[in-house]
Design an enzyme around this catalytic site. Structure first.
Site, PDB file in Angstrom:
ATOM      1  N   PHE A   1       3.924 116.666  80.238  1.00 39.40           N
ATOM      2  CA  PHE A   1       5.324 116.529  79.821  1.00 39.40           C
ATOM      3  C   PHE A   1       5.568 115.343  78.902  1.00 39.40           C
ATOM      4  O   PHE A   1       6.656 114.775  78.877  1.00 39.40           O
ATOM      5  CB  PHE A   1       6.248 116.462  81.053  1.00 39.40           C
ATOM      6  CG  PHE A   1       6.803 117.818  81.375  1.00 39.40           C
ATOM      7  CD1 PHE A   1       6.022 118.761  82.015  1.00 39.40           C
ATOM      8  CD2 PHE A   1       8.079 118.170  80.986  1.00 39.40           C
ATOM      9  CE1 PHE A   1       6.508 120.024  82.266  1.00 39.40           C
ATOM     10  CE2 PHE A   1       8.577 119.432  81.232  1.00 39.40           C
ATOM     11  CZ  PHE A   1       7.786 120.352  81.878  1.00 39.40           C
TER      12      PHE A   1
ATOM     13  N   GLU B   1      13.571 126.672  93.953  1.00 34.87           N
ATOM     14  CA  GLU B   1      12.525 127.375  93.208  1.00 34.87           C
ATOM     15  C   GLU B   1      12.021 126.472  92.073  1.00 34.87           C
ATOM     16  O   GLU B   1      12.814 125.914  91.338  1.00 34.87           O
ATOM     17  CB  GLU B   1      13.102 128.686  92.650  1.00 34.87           C
ATOM     18  CG  GLU B   1      12.108 129.520  91.904  1.00 34.87           C
ATOM     19  CD  GLU B   1      10.822 129.719  92.701  1.00 34.87           C
ATOM     20  OE1 GLU B   1      10.868 130.293  93.784  1.00 34.87           O
ATOM     21  OE2 GLU B   1       9.758 129.258  92.229  1.00 34.87           O
ATOM     22  N   PHE B   2      10.693 126.369  91.952  1.00 33.32           N
ATOM     23  CA  PHE B   2      10.119 125.491  90.920  1.00 33.32           C
ATOM     24  C   PHE B   2       9.403 126.285  89.828  1.00 33.32           C
ATOM     25  O   PHE B   2       8.662 125.692  89.040  1.00 33.32           O
ATOM     26  CB  PHE B   2       9.141 124.502  91.567  1.00 33.32           C
ATOM     27  CG  PHE B   2       9.803 123.580  92.565  1.00 33.32           C
ATOM     28  CD1 PHE B   2      10.550 122.490  92.126  1.00 33.32           C
ATOM     29  CD2 PHE B   2       9.699 123.805  93.924  1.00 33.32           C
ATOM     30  CE1 PHE B   2      11.177 121.639  93.038  1.00 33.32           C
ATOM     31  CE2 PHE B   2      10.322 122.962  94.846  1.00 33.32           C
ATOM     32  CZ  PHE B   2      11.057 121.876  94.397  1.00 33.32           C
ATOM     33  N   LEU B   3       9.596 127.613  89.794  1.00 34.86           N
ATOM     34  CA  LEU B   3       8.838 128.386  88.792  1.00 34.86           C
ATOM     35  C   LEU B   3       9.219 127.993  87.375  1.00 34.86           C
ATOM     36  O   LEU B   3      10.339 127.531  87.124  1.00 34.86           O
ATOM     37  CB  LEU B   3       9.037 129.884  89.006  1.00 34.86           C
ATOM     38  CG  LEU B   3      10.432 130.501  88.871  1.00 34.86           C
ATOM     39  CD1 LEU B   3      10.873 130.660  87.439  1.00 34.86           C
ATOM     40  CD2 LEU B   3      10.444 131.839  89.575  1.00 34.86           C
TER      41      LEU B   3
ATOM     42  N   LYS C   1      11.193 128.027  74.878  1.00 35.69           N
ATOM     43  CA  LYS C   1       9.782 127.664  75.001  1.00 35.69           C
ATOM     44  C   LYS C   1       8.966 128.944  74.860  1.00 35.69           C
ATOM     45  O   LYS C   1       9.534 130.049  74.887  1.00 35.69           O
ATOM     46  CB  LYS C   1       9.506 126.953  76.311  1.00 35.69           C
ATOM     47  CG  LYS C   1       9.663 127.802  77.542  1.00 35.69           C
ATOM     48  CD  LYS C   1       9.146 126.986  78.710  1.00 35.69           C
ATOM     49  CE  LYS C   1       9.305 127.687  80.005  1.00 35.69           C
ATOM     50  NZ  LYS C   1       8.728 126.992  81.119  1.00 35.69           N
TER      51      LYS C   1
ATOM     52  N   CYS D   1      17.587 125.410  82.821  1.00 38.10           N
ATOM     53  CA  CYS D   1      17.489 124.463  83.946  1.00 38.10           C
ATOM     54  C   CYS D   1      17.701 123.004  83.552  1.00 38.10           C
ATOM     55  O   CYS D   1      18.648 122.372  84.018  1.00 38.10           O
ATOM     56  CB  CYS D   1      16.147 124.633  84.646  1.00 38.10           C
ATOM     57  SG  CYS D   1      16.038 126.218  85.491  1.00 38.10           S
TER      58      CYS D   1
ATOM     59  N   LYS E   1      21.271 121.781  82.274  1.00 36.78           N
ATOM     60  CA  LYS E   1      22.358 121.859  83.271  1.00 36.78           C
ATOM     61  C   LYS E   1      22.051 121.002  84.490  1.00 36.78           C
ATOM     62  O   LYS E   1      22.947 120.408  85.084  1.00 36.78           O
ATOM     63  CB  LYS E   1      22.645 123.316  83.640  1.00 36.78           C
ATOM     64  CG  LYS E   1      21.731 123.922  84.665  1.00 36.78           C
ATOM     65  CD  LYS E   1      22.246 125.264  85.120  1.00 36.78           C
ATOM     66  CE  LYS E   1      21.249 125.972  86.013  1.00 36.78           C
ATOM     67  NZ  LYS E   1      20.945 125.309  87.280  1.00 36.78           N
TER      68      LYS E   1
ATOM     69  N   GLY F   1       8.907 116.561  70.565  1.00 37.18           N
ATOM     70  CA  GLY F   1       9.378 117.838  70.023  1.00 37.18           C
ATOM     71  C   GLY F   1      10.838 117.768  69.609  1.00 37.18           C
ATOM     72  O   GLY F   1      11.348 116.690  69.275  1.00 37.18           O
TER      73      GLY F   1
HETATM   74  N1  LIG Z   1      15.301 130.398  85.232  1.00 37.56           N
HETATM   75  C1  LIG Z   1      14.492 129.502  85.763  1.00 37.56           C
HETATM   76  O1  LIG Z   1      13.435 129.180  85.225  1.00 37.56           O
HETATM   77  C2  LIG Z   1      14.858 128.844  87.074  1.00 37.56           C
HETATM   78  C3  LIG Z   1      13.870 128.133  87.767  1.00 37.56           C
HETATM   79  C4  LIG Z   1      14.209 127.537  88.976  1.00 37.56           C
HETATM   80  C5  LIG Z   1      15.495 127.647  89.482  1.00 37.56           C
HETATM   81  N2  LIG Z   1      16.439 128.314  88.775  1.00 37.56           N
HETATM   82  C6  LIG Z   1      17.784 128.430  89.362  1.00 37.56           C
HETATM   83  O2  LIG Z   1      17.922 129.727  89.918  1.00 37.56           O
HETATM   84  C7  LIG Z   1      19.265 130.202  89.753  1.00 37.56           C
HETATM   85  C8  LIG Z   1      19.254 131.519  89.002  1.00 37.56           C
HETATM   86  O3  LIG Z   1      18.735 131.273  87.701  1.00 37.56           O
HETATM   87  P1  LIG Z   1      18.315 132.485  86.739  1.00 37.56           P
HETATM   88  O4  LIG Z   1      17.704 131.875  85.528  1.00 37.56           O
HETATM   89  O5  LIG Z   1      17.560 133.504  87.511  1.00 37.56           O
HETATM   90  O6  LIG Z   1      19.784 133.065  86.385  1.00 37.56           O
HETATM   91  P2  LIG Z   1      20.133 134.448  85.668  1.00 37.56           P
HETATM   92  O7  LIG Z   1      21.403 134.203  84.964  1.00 37.56           O
HETATM   93  O8  LIG Z   1      18.945 134.964  84.934  1.00 37.56           O
HETATM   94  O9  LIG Z   1      20.376 135.445  86.899  1.00 37.56           O
HETATM   95  C9  LIG Z   1      21.480 135.378  87.746  1.00 37.56           C
HETATM   96  C10 LIG Z   1      21.831 136.805  88.167  1.00 37.56           C
HETATM   97  O10 LIG Z   1      22.841 136.756  89.165  1.00 37.56           O
HETATM   98  C11 LIG Z   1      23.683 137.863  88.968  1.00 37.56           C
HETATM   99  N3  LIG Z   1      24.962 137.661  89.681  1.00 37.56           N
HETATM  100  C12 LIG Z   1      26.003 136.854  89.364  1.00 37.56           C
HETATM  101  N4  LIG Z   1      27.000 136.994  90.259  1.00 37.56           N
HETATM  102  C13 LIG Z   1      26.587 137.898  91.179  1.00 37.56           C
HETATM  103  C14 LIG Z   1      27.153 138.463  92.350  1.00 37.56           C
HETATM  104  N5  LIG Z   1      28.373 138.124  92.758  1.00 37.56           N
HETATM  105  N6  LIG Z   1      26.428 139.369  93.048  1.00 37.56           N
HETATM  106  C15 LIG Z   1      25.195 139.737  92.629  1.00 37.56           C
HETATM  107  N7  LIG Z   1      24.610 139.229  91.531  1.00 37.56           N
HETATM  108  C16 LIG Z   1      25.283 138.332  90.815  1.00 37.56           C
HETATM  109  C17 LIG Z   1      23.831 137.938  87.466  1.00 37.56           C
HETATM  110  O11 LIG Z   1      24.307 139.198  87.036  1.00 37.56           O
HETATM  111  C18 LIG Z   1      22.391 137.645  87.023  1.00 37.56           C
HETATM  112  O12 LIG Z   1      21.632 138.836  86.895  1.00 37.56           O
HETATM  113  C19 LIG Z   1      20.020 129.076  89.036  1.00 37.56           C
HETATM  114  O13 LIG Z   1      20.622 128.251  89.992  1.00 37.56           O
HETATM  115  C20 LIG Z   1      18.899 128.314  88.346  1.00 37.56           C
HETATM  116  O14 LIG Z   1      19.227 126.959  88.130  1.00 37.56           O
HETATM  117  C21 LIG Z   1      16.154 128.940  87.595  1.00 37.56           C
END
Ligand SMILES: NC(=O)c1ccc[n+]([C@@H]2O[C@H](COP(=O)([O-])OP(=O)(O)OC[C@H]3O[C@@H](n4cnc5c(N)ncnc54)[C@H](O)[C@@H]3O)[C@@H](O)[C@H]2O)c1
Length: 442
Positions: free
Chosen positions: A250, A149-151, A322, A261, A264, A254
């Site tokens: 980019f 996911e690239f959002l 941000k 993201c 980590k 700042g």
């Molecule tokens: N946040 C971003 O902008 C973004 C963008 C691209 C990719 N990602 C990737 O996507 C993934 C999720 O990121 P996020 O920011 O949405 O994380 P987040 O912490 O907001 O959400 C993760 C969710 O998973 C749930 N969870 C954990 N264990 C679980 C289980 N066993 N069963 C069901 N649910 C469970 C948690 O309760 C939480 O609600 C990560 O790998 C992140 O690197 C994030």
């Protein structure tokens, strides 16, 4: 298409609601029951512009459901999307414990033709390992695809609905076809649907984030040097950005990158490199430079006030990592707050969306203000950490009237330095010589 999304955080909720919006029947699953109950009541647990409308529209149309009960949703699903968190472990590698827990939980319920899709950012080889584990658990070959996911938080709905590209890593063309069908409504402007191996797709996500983080650390290092050389980083930025090989994206100086993201993912890719005998010199430097950059604003303030902030009030505008999000994971504001408290300051904070999250961490150690202007009352200095648009055109005369001190530490270079100095403020920003009167020691 019936879809189960496991993990209803920033990615899971945006993905689930946008896929429901294109006509799919989606169930979002989470172990956090309180989150699920809030969603069932129509409450959105995170701030993301436009998300509430998409969730509400699809919840009412019964295309979007929420549950903590994984079994029935997975049994009914042709696509099972995994969107749980993959936070950093103590050694910087990705902690996949939530991912492995979910793999165990979904295995007994997977339909024969189900496709498991990892949307979480996971180390290269994880999709293959998930497939191997599912074979052990189910006794059959399961399709496991990688679909990074690239959002961007703050623009997540737009990014999902109008992606620059969709990347899928698959072993079989039939799986690519199913995913192409899923994404077709979002790719009508001929944006590419890129099919590759799961390993390449997993690598693509890390490399994309690592390169963006590298640009930020690079421009920040250049900015720090500009300050010593009496050069202006914004002039330099303009000077390089018009070069079509470089561009402007980019390259804003700042106080360092934060969020869930970049920090980590840079560390996880470095850790992966080390595990495989490649020394990640650039990645290590990017991470280290960023760590230092997060303390730049606090050090400027400490130096200005002679290293002692007892009896001083410092206002902070901007706490989220941000603008247009309430996410404070790894936010530079937290490093600044810790430093100011350590030096004895009274810290007065304002953020349009992130104050509740910061309050959960700091409680009554800080003072919180709903209005940005109120945070300035009696303040010796203002520090700006996040570039929310509402901070861009403040009334400097009103600020001067309210504040005790006349100094602004701007971590996002929002203002024209001479306009701020004309209003009587000393202006410290990133990558430029400070402008305005010298510090008063009163
Ligand atoms: N946040 C971003 O902008 C973004 C963008 C691209 C990719 N990602 C990737 O996507 C993934 C999720 O990121 P996020 O920011 O949405 O994380 P987040 O912490 O907001 O959400 C993760 C969710 O998973 C749930 N969870 C954990 N264990 C679980 C289980 N066993 N069963 C069901 N649910 C469970 C948690 O309760 C939480 O609600 C990560 O790998 C992140 O690197 C994030």
């Amino acid at each position: 298409m019936r879809i189960a999304v496991v993990g209803t955080g920033y990615v899971g909720l945006v993905t689930g609601s946008c896929l429901a919006d294109s006509g799919n029947e989606v169930t979002c699953i989470d172990i956090d029951r309180e989150k699920i109950e809030r969603l069932e009541r129509g409450e959105i647990p995170i701030y993301e512009p436009g998300l509430d409308d998409v969730v509400e529209r699809n919840r009412e149309a019964k295309r979007l459901r929420f549950t903590a009960d994984l079994g029935p949703a997975v049994r009914a699903a042709r696509l099972v999307l995994l969107a749980v968190g993959t936070p950093p472990a103590a050694d910087g590698s990705a902690d996949l414990s939530a991912m492995w827990a979910v793999v165990e939980q979904i295995a007994p319920h997977l339909a024969k033709n189900a496709i498991v899709v990892t949307k979480s950012t996971v180390p290269v080889g994880t999709s293959a390992r998930i497939a191997a584990r599912l074979k052990e658990l189910t006794g059959r070959d399961c399709d496991v695809a990688s679909n990074p996911e690239f959002l961007k938080e703050g623009a997540a709905i737009d990014d999902f609905m109008k992606p620059d590209r969709v990347v899928v890593g698959v072993r079989r063309p039939e799986v690519a076809d199913a995913l192409k069908n899923l994404y077709a409504p979002f790719l009508r402007t001929e944006k590419p649907f890129l099919v590759m191996s799961p390993e390449s797709a997993e690598m693509t996500k890390y490399v994309a984030n690592a390169l963006l983080a590298t640009k930020i650390s690079f421009i920040n290092e250049a900015a720090n040097l500009c300050e010593r050389m009496n050069a202006d980083i914004d002039d330099v930025r303009r000077g390089i950005g018009h070069d079509s090989r470089i561009g402007f994206a980019f390259l804003f100086p700042g106080v360092g990158y934060g969020g869930s993201c970049f920090p980590k993912d840079v560390q996880a890719l470095a850790s992966l490199a080390r595990q495989h005998g490649v020394e990640p010199r650039i990645l290590d430097a990017v991470h280290e430079v960023n760590g230092r950059q997060k303390s730049v604003l606090g050090e400027k303030i400490a130096v200005y006030f002679g290293g002692n902030l007892r009896g001083r009030s410092i206002a902070i505008w901007g706490l989220s990592f941000k603008p247009r999000t309430d996410d404070i994971r790894d936010a530079p504001s937290l490093v600044l707050i810790d430093r100011l408290l350590e030096l004895g300051a009274n810290v007065r904070v304002h953020d349009p969306e992130a104050m509740a999250n910061v309050c959960r961490l700091y409680g009554d150690k800080l003072q919180y203000f709903e209005l940005q202007i109120d945070a300035l009352q009696g303040a010796d200095a203002l520090a700006i950490v996040t570039e929310w648009t509402e901070f861009r055109h403040p009334d400097f005369d009103e600020m001067a009237r309210l504040m005790k001190g006349r100094v602004i530490f701007d971590g996002r270079n929002l203002y024209n330095p001479s306009a701020v100095a004309t209003a009587g403020f000393t202006y410290h920003c990133i990558g430029k010589t400070p402008l305005g009167p010298a510090p008063s020691r009163s």
